[in-house]
Scaffold this active site. Sequence first.
Site, PDB file in Angstrom:
ATOM      1  N   LYS A 146     -22.879 -63.686  20.680  1.00 45.62           N
ATOM      2  CA  LYS A 146     -21.727 -62.545  19.949  1.00 45.62           C
ATOM      3  C   LYS A 146     -20.572 -63.347  20.638  1.00 45.62           C
ATOM      4  O   LYS A 146     -20.094 -63.986  21.137  1.00 45.62           O
ATOM      5  CB  LYS A 146     -21.709 -61.171  20.191  1.00 45.62           C
ATOM      6  CG  LYS A 146     -22.494 -60.478  18.982  1.00 45.62           C
ATOM      7  CD  LYS A 146     -22.408 -59.031  19.288  1.00 45.62           C
ATOM      8  CE  LYS A 146     -23.013 -58.259  18.467  1.00 45.62           C
ATOM      9  NZ  LYS A 146     -22.649 -56.937  19.013  1.00 45.62           N
ATOM     10  N   GLU A 188     -19.360 -50.520  30.415  1.00 42.96           N
ATOM     11  CA  GLU A 188     -20.329 -50.964  29.714  1.00 42.96           C
ATOM     12  C   GLU A 188     -21.462 -50.866  30.784  1.00 42.96           C
ATOM     13  O   GLU A 188     -22.716 -50.615  30.207  1.00 42.96           O
ATOM     14  CB  GLU A 188     -19.861 -52.479  29.789  1.00 42.96           C
ATOM     15  CG  GLU A 188     -18.799 -53.227  28.642  1.00 42.96           C
ATOM     16  CD  GLU A 188     -19.805 -53.125  27.069  1.00 42.96           C
ATOM     17  OE1 GLU A 188     -20.260 -52.317  26.542  1.00 42.96           O
ATOM     18  OE2 GLU A 188     -18.519 -53.482  26.306  1.00 42.96           O
ATOM     19  N   GLU A 240     -28.597 -58.159  14.977  1.00 41.18           N
ATOM     20  CA  GLU A 240     -27.805 -56.492  14.822  1.00 41.18           C
ATOM     21  C   GLU A 240     -28.543 -56.466  13.581  1.00 41.18           C
ATOM     22  O   GLU A 240     -27.516 -55.414  13.256  1.00 41.18           O
ATOM     23  CB  GLU A 240     -26.904 -56.953  14.864  1.00 41.18           C
ATOM     24  CG  GLU A 240     -26.391 -55.437  15.427  1.00 41.18           C
ATOM     25  CD  GLU A 240     -24.641 -55.378  16.152  1.00 41.18           C
ATOM     26  OE1 GLU A 240     -23.925 -54.504  15.214  1.00 41.18           O
ATOM     27  OE2 GLU A 240     -24.375 -56.021  16.930  1.00 41.18           O
ATOM     28  N   ARG A 244     -30.368 -53.851  18.494  1.00 45.41           N
ATOM     29  CA  ARG A 244     -29.450 -54.432  19.142  1.00 45.41           C
ATOM     30  C   ARG A 244     -28.247 -53.322  18.549  1.00 45.41           C
ATOM     31  O   ARG A 244     -27.004 -53.451  19.021  1.00 45.41           O
ATOM     32  CB  ARG A 244     -29.052 -55.391  18.043  1.00 45.41           C
ATOM     33  CG  ARG A 244     -28.025 -56.140  19.108  1.00 45.41           C
ATOM     34  CD  ARG A 244     -27.809 -58.158  19.014  1.00 45.41           C
ATOM     35  NE  ARG A 244     -26.847 -58.705  20.176  1.00 45.41           N
ATOM     36  CZ  ARG A 244     -26.772 -59.714  19.960  1.00 45.41           C
ATOM     37  NH1 ARG A 244     -27.259 -60.965  19.318  1.00 45.41           N
ATOM     38  NH2 ARG A 244     -25.770 -58.839  21.038  1.00 45.41           N
ATOM     39  N   HIS A 255     -13.180 -49.285  19.756  1.00 39.70           N
ATOM     40  CA  HIS A 255     -12.763 -50.560  18.968  1.00 39.70           C
ATOM     41  C   HIS A 255     -11.587 -50.137  18.348  1.00 39.70           C
ATOM     42  O   HIS A 255     -10.424 -50.568  18.269  1.00 39.70           O
ATOM     43  CB  HIS A 255     -13.340 -51.450  17.740  1.00 39.70           C
ATOM     44  CG  HIS A 255     -14.399 -52.025  19.043  1.00 39.70           C
ATOM     45  ND1 HIS A 255     -15.469 -52.928  17.560  1.00 39.70           N
ATOM     46  CD2 HIS A 255     -14.427 -52.458  19.742  1.00 39.70           C
ATOM     47  CE1 HIS A 255     -16.023 -53.311  18.823  1.00 39.70           C
ATOM     48  NE2 HIS A 255     -15.468 -53.713  20.180  1.00 39.70           N
ATOM     49  N   HIS A 269     -10.815 -52.940  26.938  1.00 36.76           N
ATOM     50  CA  HIS A 269     -11.908 -52.488  26.092  1.00 36.76           C
ATOM     51  C   HIS A 269     -13.504 -52.330  26.734  1.00 36.76           C
ATOM     52  O   HIS A 269     -13.583 -51.222  26.562  1.00 36.76           O
ATOM     53  CB  HIS A 269     -12.894 -54.473  26.154  1.00 36.76           C
ATOM     54  CG  HIS A 269     -14.310 -54.393  25.160  1.00 36.76           C
ATOM     55  ND1 HIS A 269     -13.869 -54.134  24.317  1.00 36.76           N
ATOM     56  CD2 HIS A 269     -15.131 -54.297  25.583  1.00 36.76           C
ATOM     57  CE1 HIS A 269     -15.688 -53.930  23.772  1.00 36.76           C
ATOM     58  NE2 HIS A 269     -15.690 -54.316  24.584  1.00 36.76           N
TER      59      HIS A 269
END
Length: 372
Positions: A146, A188, A240, A244, A255, A269
Amino acid sequence: MSGFTKVSVHPDGGAYEILVGADIIRASGQQIANVLGQRRIFVITDENIANLYKTQLEGSLTGAGHEVTTVVVAPGEGSKDFSSLEQVLGDLLRQGITRNCVIVAFGGGVVGDLAGFAASIILRGIDYVQIPTTLLSQVDSSVGGKTAVNTNLGKNLVGTFYQPKLVLVDPGLLKSLPLRELRAGYGEVIKYGLLSDAPLFEWLEVNGGDVLRVDAEACRYVITECCQIKAEIVSNDEREKNSRMLLNLGHTFGHAMEADLGYDNRLLHGEAVAIGSIIALETSARLGFCEAAVPVRVRRHFQSLGLPVSPPKLKDHRWVPENLLKHMARDKKVVGGKQILILVRSIGNAFVYEEATREILAQSWEERLGGG
């Protein structure tokens, strides 16, 4: 290859290896040559990483027979925009990049996304390699292809799916990171335990402190585990369309918070993803998909390691659910006017929820903004 743990990724866009181990920078020149031959290499990095490791990386690359040029951008999320992309593309073209050259993304998630996007569009696409330097990028953003930049309308709304030819991960690079950056990356890491690997989450409950202390074995283990999970998901669903999407756990809420602050680093983030994951878990419990004990357990773990569980209280910013909902409405995961969320039935068992109404989302924000 001795001393490196190898993870294989097999997406439709081209198979490649992730190598995890100590002294990756020293070995990077030869590892790139093994895969791509001797090439002219353009390293894209930021000022912080350049100050720490530029000489070492350039020495490894030239020592393996590559010609090297380095392009440096400002650190931080502010560089992940069209202006910085234009600057990078101009630098590359002025210095004579050709289709036989290779771009090396040497930095965290911002550099990885920016450099990967540049590689995917310059001269209609050239080879690139990822050398991630943050925990977030080592466990997540460097793998899967990505690439993107942000716009004032939302995060990652302009980008491509474009796979690297090689990913080189050195957990030792994490020692230069401040604790806040490590915690952000840990947001993450937790995601992988929550979405598909309950034993990984249980391991983190015991050993998470070792990861944040950059214990070599703990970091190598957790990076490899996360990369293996992501490699399997990406190999099955590169673009995706199905599984995914699970990797977006916590991201839709996260976001929106980043966009509300204008990507100015008051909220990193990974911090946004951590908070977003808590909101997703609380939403799952409120809708009856998981037990109420699940978000309580995860909040307790986050708090024990100093991760945020609620949007931060800021002197010059007020969190307004209505504004956050507007940001969510622009998210690329809105399909047919419906907000796609990733929710859980239990730790390690996530699923795609396609029926999130505006009322559900508003209640999610109101509860967390008023919660502890």
